[in-house]
Design a protein around this motif. Structure first.
Motif, PDB file in Angstrom:
ATOM      1  N   VAL A 128       0.659  -1.056  -0.317  1.00 54.22           N
ATOM      2  CA  VAL A 128       0.039   0.174   0.031  1.00 54.22           C
ATOM      3  C   VAL A 128       1.167   1.302  -0.188  1.00 54.22           C
ATOM      4  CG1 VAL A 128      -1.836   1.347   1.486  1.00 54.22           C
ATOM      5  CG2 VAL A 128      -2.176  -1.173   1.272  1.00 54.22           C
ATOM      6  N   LEU A 129       2.407   1.120   0.817  1.00 55.11           N
ATOM      7  CA  LEU A 129       2.402   2.478   0.905  1.00 55.11           C
ATOM      8  C   LEU A 129       3.340   2.549  -1.101  1.00 55.11           C
ATOM      9  CD1 LEU A 129       4.183   1.537   4.631  1.00 55.11           C
ATOM     10  CD2 LEU A 129       2.848   4.189   3.792  1.00 55.11           C
ATOM     11  N   GLY A 130       4.226   1.540  -1.264  1.00 56.13           N
ATOM     12  CA  GLY A 130       4.694   2.184  -2.752  1.00 56.13           C
ATOM     13  C   GLY A 130       3.840   2.087  -3.506  1.00 56.13           C
TER      14      GLY A 130
ATOM     15  N   GLY B 272      13.181   4.940   0.212  1.00 52.03           N
ATOM     16  CA  GLY B 272      14.260   3.363   1.420  1.00 52.03           C
ATOM     17  C   GLY B 272      15.495   4.051   2.320  1.00 52.03           C
ATOM     18  N   ALA B 273      15.654   5.499   1.842  1.00 49.70           N
ATOM     19  CA  ALA B 273      17.187   5.280   2.707  1.00 49.70           C
ATOM     20  C   ALA B 273      16.253   5.507   4.346  1.00 49.70           C
ATOM     21  CB  ALA B 273      18.276   6.386   2.156  1.00 49.70           C
ATOM     22  N   LEU B 274      15.289   6.118   4.004  1.00 47.76           N
ATOM     23  CA  LEU B 274      15.125   7.270   5.639  1.00 47.76           C
ATOM     24  C   LEU B 274      14.825   6.015   6.247  1.00 47.76           C
ATOM     25  CD1 LEU B 274      12.696  10.062   3.578  1.00 47.76           C
ATOM     26  CD2 LEU B 274      14.980  10.136   4.708  1.00 47.76           C
ATOM     27  N   PRO B 275      15.248   6.517   7.240  1.00 49.44           N
ATOM     28  CA  PRO B 275      14.913   5.721   9.138  1.00 49.44           C
ATOM     29  C   PRO B 275      13.351   5.537   8.806  1.00 49.44           C
ATOM     30  CG  PRO B 275      15.973   7.084   9.733  1.00 49.44           C
ATOM     31  CD  PRO B 275      15.532   7.732   8.646  1.00 49.44           C
TER      32      PRO B 275
ATOM     33  N   PRO C 286       8.956   2.819   3.735  1.00 50.94           N
ATOM     34  CA  PRO C 286       9.080   1.578   3.038  1.00 50.94           C
ATOM     35  C   PRO C 286       9.808   1.537   1.941  1.00 50.94           C
ATOM     36  CG  PRO C 286       7.607   2.768   2.713  1.00 50.94           C
ATOM     37  CD  PRO C 286       8.405   3.390   3.644  1.00 50.94           C
ATOM     38  N   PRO C 287      10.639   0.673   1.603  1.00 51.03           N
ATOM     39  CA  PRO C 287      11.077   0.545  -0.277  1.00 51.03           C
ATOM     40  C   PRO C 287       9.949   1.311  -1.448  1.00 51.03           C
ATOM     41  CG  PRO C 287      11.151  -1.629   0.114  1.00 51.03           C
ATOM     42  CD  PRO C 287      10.221  -1.011   1.435  1.00 51.03           C
ATOM     43  N   VAL C 288      11.161   2.324  -1.788  1.00 52.50           N
ATOM     44  CA  VAL C 288       9.672   2.323  -2.609  1.00 52.50           C
ATOM     45  C   VAL C 288       9.361   1.504  -3.737  1.00 52.50           C
ATOM     46  CG1 VAL C 288       9.793   4.291  -5.244  1.00 52.50           C
ATOM     47  CG2 VAL C 288      10.307   4.675  -2.590  1.00 52.50           C
ATOM     48  N   VAL C 289       8.071   1.227  -4.536  1.00 55.53           N
ATOM     49  CA  VAL C 289       8.129   0.188  -5.631  1.00 55.53           C
ATOM     50  C   VAL C 289       7.771   0.720  -6.636  1.00 55.53           C
ATOM     51  CG1 VAL C 289       6.756  -1.566  -6.663  1.00 55.53           C
ATOM     52  CG2 VAL C 289       6.905  -1.045  -4.186  1.00 55.53           C
ATOM     53  N   VAL C 290       9.250   0.722  -7.719  1.00 54.99           N
ATOM     54  CA  VAL C 290       9.248   1.898  -9.047  1.00 54.99           C
ATOM     55  C   VAL C 290       8.627   0.137 -10.036  1.00 54.99           C
ATOM     56  CG1 VAL C 290      10.321   2.565 -11.179  1.00 54.99           C
ATOM     57  CG2 VAL C 290      10.618   3.110  -7.737  1.00 54.99           C
ATOM     58  N   GLY C 291       7.717   1.054 -11.122  1.00 58.25           N
ATOM     59  CA  GLY C 291       7.474  -0.049 -11.932  1.00 58.25           C
ATOM     60  C   GLY C 291       7.760   0.725 -13.520  1.00 58.25           C
TER      61      GLY C 291
ATOM     62  N   ALA D   5       8.534  -5.999 -10.482  1.00 57.54           N
ATOM     63  CA  ALA D   5       8.713  -7.145 -10.541  1.00 57.54           C
ATOM     64  C   ALA D   5       9.406  -8.244  -9.390  1.00 57.54           C
ATOM     65  CB  ALA D   5       9.431  -8.053 -12.191  1.00 57.54           C
ATOM     66  N   ARG D   6      10.185  -7.363  -8.860  1.00 58.08           N
ATOM     67  CA  ARG D   6      10.826  -8.355  -7.652  1.00 58.08           C
ATOM     68  C   ARG D   6      10.393  -8.265  -6.434  1.00 58.08           C
ATOM     69  NH1 ARG D   6      16.207 -10.363  -6.154  1.00 58.08           N
ATOM     70  NH2 ARG D   6      16.124 -10.221  -3.826  1.00 58.08           N
ATOM     71  N   ASN D   7       9.532  -7.218  -6.262  1.00 56.70           N
ATOM     72  CA  ASN D   7       8.675  -7.111  -4.707  1.00 56.70           C
ATOM     73  C   ASN D   7       6.959  -6.927  -4.766  1.00 56.70           C
ATOM     74  OD1 ASN D   7      11.686  -6.238  -3.998  1.00 56.70           O
ATOM     75  ND2 ASN D   7      10.953  -4.396  -4.882  1.00 56.70           N
ATOM     76  N   ALA D   8       7.000  -6.591  -5.740  1.00 52.22           N
ATOM     77  CA  ALA D   8       4.962  -6.807  -5.669  1.00 52.22           C
ATOM     78  C   ALA D   8       4.945  -7.594  -6.780  1.00 52.22           C
ATOM     79  CB  ALA D   8       4.639  -5.323  -5.894  1.00 52.22           C
ATOM     80  N   ASP D   9       4.268  -9.342  -6.860  1.00 58.54           N
ATOM     81  CA  ASP D   9       3.576  -9.789  -7.525  1.00 58.54           C
ATOM     82  C   ASP D   9       2.776 -10.810  -7.102  1.00 58.54           C
ATOM     83  OD1 ASP D   9       4.842 -13.415  -7.378  1.00 58.54           O
ATOM     84  OD2 ASP D   9       5.597 -11.581  -6.469  1.00 58.54           O
ATOM     85  N   PRO D  10       1.943 -11.368  -7.368  1.00 55.33           N
ATOM     86  CA  PRO D  10       0.655 -12.342  -6.945  1.00 55.33           C
ATOM     87  C   PRO D  10       0.653 -12.820  -6.174  1.00 55.33           C
ATOM     88  CG  PRO D  10       0.426 -11.523  -9.684  1.00 55.33           C
ATOM     89  CD  PRO D  10       1.283 -11.128  -9.243  1.00 55.33           C
ATOM     90  N   ALA D  11       2.385 -13.745  -6.601  1.00 58.23           N
ATOM     91  CA  ALA D  11       2.160 -15.047  -6.024  1.00 58.23           C
ATOM     92  C   ALA D  11       3.479 -14.148  -4.438  1.00 58.23           C
ATOM     93  CB  ALA D  11       3.803 -15.704  -7.069  1.00 58.23           C
TER      94      ALA D  11
END
Length: 374
Positions: free
Chosen positions: A300-302, A343-346, A349-354, A362-368
């Motif tokens: 959600v944060l991404g 993503g570098a802030l204490p 969350p890591p930003v999900v960039v697409g 593709a690595r961080n967010a997928d249906p599986a």
């Protein structure tokens, strides 16, 4: 909601019937006046099913679908004769684009790890390449998604029946772990390569995505899955949601609507009309099941401002708290340093960039990832 297994069974039945219908016309053309009982026995169906197939054929034909374009037949008691075949007996002629598409698809199948009947695929490919002539030599490179070298290493370990030590990124917990696994098979699901293996750390069978394996070492010990190891039923896909999993409901705008196509959703309902910078649009209430609320929080944060958590309340609270912590971290940056990556802030969350379409990394967010199956 239709269960995946039901959908899969319906799809198989439809595919079987389509194949039967395509074979039925040339079969009947070669046997005018054949008895329905004899035809049903030859085709491996009941006489009732054959009659239903014939009734469907009666309304099939060439585009336009006027009386002169439809398949026609004549009945004499229990005998049937095709009197007009609507051109279905003509030899198949492929356009250049169709031939090239088949060549590319067959080459991809031939390169798919763990694909059965590879000899049949190569024979079919050779025939189409021969018929396509120079077109088959077009400069088209076929590569499977993910790390092909990694997939080949996994296939080799399965064939040699060797255990592996892997370094694996788990998206559901956003962590990297060391594991020793006993690989069982390599397969492709949804365009992604997986190795299914007995995980000695989890003491159960797990699915590991090939592109999330950061390192692997083949060990000098055999891969031996215990008797209780059971392979997953993947007929409905990697993620098969169940009523026991937490249900997350989100309110999404136009920019977040893509998640309804990328993730298996339990409900998608229209919400309110809202005004935005690009004009009026509609919000949508989207409900999906996940196994891990930590994954849902990062997801959600991404997504940013296009998504609001409706339920469960604890997820909404966690998202609000972590977003506030990220804003506080921005406010305390030393003067002149400029904004740092989120993503570098204490605590951020890591930003999900697409890509531009808004699809996830593709690595961080997928249906599986929502399944926690690995």
């Amino acid at each position: 909601m239709t269960r995946p297994a039901q959908r899969s069974g319906g799809a198989r039945a439809s595919a079987d019937r389509l194949a039967r219908l395509l074979n039925l016309v040339p079969y009947l053309l070669a046997r005018p006046g054949i008895e329905l009982s004899e035809a049903a026995a030859d085709l491996g169906v009941t006489e009732r099913q054959l009659r239903e197939d014939l009734e469907l054929l009666w309304v099939c034909g060439l585009p336009g679908y006027g009386p002169g374009d439809l398949i026609d037949m004549a009945f004499d008691g229990d005998r049937v004769t095709i009197t007009y075949d609507a051109g279905i007996d003509r030899p198949l002629r492929l356009t250049p684009d169709e031939a090239l598409a088949l060549v590319v698809a067959l080459r991809m199948l031939a390169e798919t790890p763990g694909m059965a009947n590879r000899d049949a695929i190569e024979r079919a490919l050779a025939k189409i390449e021969n018929a396509a002539g120079e077109l088959a030599d077009a400069p088209v490179a076929v590569r499977m998604p993910g790390d092909s070298d990694r997939v080949e290493a996994l296939r080799g370990a399965v064939q040699r029946r060797r255990a592996l030590r892997i370094t694996y990124y788990t998206a559901t917990r956003d962590e990297t772990t060391e594991r020793t696994i006993d690989p069982i098979r390599v397969l492709m699901v949804g365009g992604l390569a997986y190795v299914e293996a007995w995980c000695r750390r989890a003491e159960s069978v797990r699915m590991f995505r090939a592109d999330r394996i950061d390192a692997l070492v083949e060990l000098d010990e055999p891969a031996v899955a215990p008797p209780q190891a059971r392979l997953h039923d993947l007929s409905g896909g990697i993620f098969q949601p169940s009523a026991e999993l937490p249900l997350v409901t989100l309110r999404v705008g136009r920019g977040g609507r893509w998640i309804t196509e990328y993730y298996p959703c339990e409900r998608v309902e229209p919400g309110d009309e809202v005004a935005g910078a690009d004009g009026a649009g509609r919000e949508w209430l989207v409900s999906l099941r996940v196994t891990d609320l930590d994954w849902a929080r990062r997801f959600v944060l991404g997504l940013g401002p296009d998504v609001t958590v409706v339920s469960p309340p604890e997820l909404a609270e966690e998202v609000r708290d972590q977003a506030a912590a990220a804003l506080d971290a921005y406010a305390t940056l030393p003067a002149g340093t400029g904004p740092a990556p989120v993503g570098a802030l204490p605590g951020a969350p890591p930003v999900v960039v697409g890509p531009a379409s808004g699809s996830p990394s593709a690595r961080n967010a997928d249906p599986a990832a929502a399944t926690g199956s690995h």
